[in-house]
Write a protein that holds these residues in place. Structure first.
Motif, PDB file in Angstrom:
ATOM      1  N   ALA A  67      37.758  45.915  55.811  1.00  0.00           N
ATOM      2  CA  ALA A  67      38.293  46.893  55.437  1.00  0.00           C
ATOM      3  C   ALA A  67      38.329  47.558  54.346  1.00  0.00           C
ATOM      4  O   ALA A  67      38.158  46.648  53.067  1.00  0.00           O
ATOM      5  CB  ALA A  67      39.785  46.974  56.021  1.00  0.00           C
ATOM      6  N   SER A  94      36.060  45.657  62.072  1.00  0.00           N
ATOM      7  CA  SER A  94      36.851  45.655  60.342  1.00  0.00           C
ATOM      8  C   SER A  94      37.894  44.512  60.103  1.00  0.00           C
ATOM      9  O   SER A  94      38.809  44.346  60.832  1.00  0.00           O
ATOM     10  CB  SER A  94      37.543  46.982  60.480  1.00  0.00           C
ATOM     11  N   MET A 101      34.961  51.635  55.532  1.00  0.00           N
ATOM     12  CA  MET A 101      35.430  50.882  56.576  1.00  0.00           C
ATOM     13  C   MET A 101      37.108  51.065  56.758  1.00  0.00           C
ATOM     14  O   MET A 101      37.712  51.105  56.080  1.00  0.00           O
ATOM     15  CB  MET A 101      35.340  49.572  56.445  1.00  0.00           C
ATOM     16  N   THR A 123      30.013  43.962  61.601  1.00  0.00           N
ATOM     17  CA  THR A 123      31.083  43.557  60.834  1.00  0.00           C
ATOM     18  C   THR A 123      31.146  43.713  59.558  1.00  0.00           C
ATOM     19  O   THR A 123      30.302  43.557  58.830  1.00  0.00           O
ATOM     20  CB  THR A 123      31.574  42.044  61.071  1.00  0.00           C
TER      21      THR A 123
END
Length: 146
Positions: free
Chosen positions: A47, A142, A117, A44
């Motif tokens: 963004a 994201s 991302m 993870t």
């Protein structure tokens, strides 16, 4: 030199530059030693972050366990990309669903790719070495940027 004594080749100049590049976050996807399996199912990052995605195959010794991490747009693309990879150069088919990918990591190696991302969401990843994609899948998550 006896079997098993060979050192894995060092990283290419391109890979050295990728590992030296400054990033916001490094995401590592290790392979399970000598198995067709990733050691993590999910990685993870926010963004918009600059990310280094690492395929870590450093604990592997079996010559058959060559791996990569290929991130695709959706779950619907996993089967198609996995099947198409078998005959493609470097096991990366020309498919618009592929967002990012690491080069193949041979036993004892780490390879990486740097990217920004994508928008918030869940993006599947798979190993496209022939026959591996059915067992080696995970998710790049994201999250909304802070």
């Amino acid at each position: 030199m006896g079997a098993g004594c060979a050192e894995p080749p060092g990283p290419s100049p391109e890979q050295q530059a990728i590992f030296a590049q400054e990033v916001d976050q490094e995401l590592v996807v290790p392979a399970v030693r000598n198995a067709m399996s990733y050691a993590v199912g999910e990685v993870t990052a926010p963004a918009g972050a600059t990310v280094r995605l690492v395929m870590d195959n450093s604990t592997t010794t079996s010559p058959a366990m060559v791996h990569n991490v290929v991130v695709v747009q959706s779950e619907a693309a996993v089967e198609r990309v996995g099947r198409e990879a078998a005959g493609a150069p470097d096991n990366i088919p020309e498919d618009e669903a592929i967002l990012f990918y690491t080069p193949l990591a041979r036993p004892g190696q780490r390879t990486a790719v740097v990217f920004t991302m994508p928008p918030p969401g869940r993006y599947p990843f798979l190993c496209t070495y022939p026959g591996h994609f059915r067992f080696m899948q995970g998710t790049l998550v994201s999250t909304p940027a802070d």
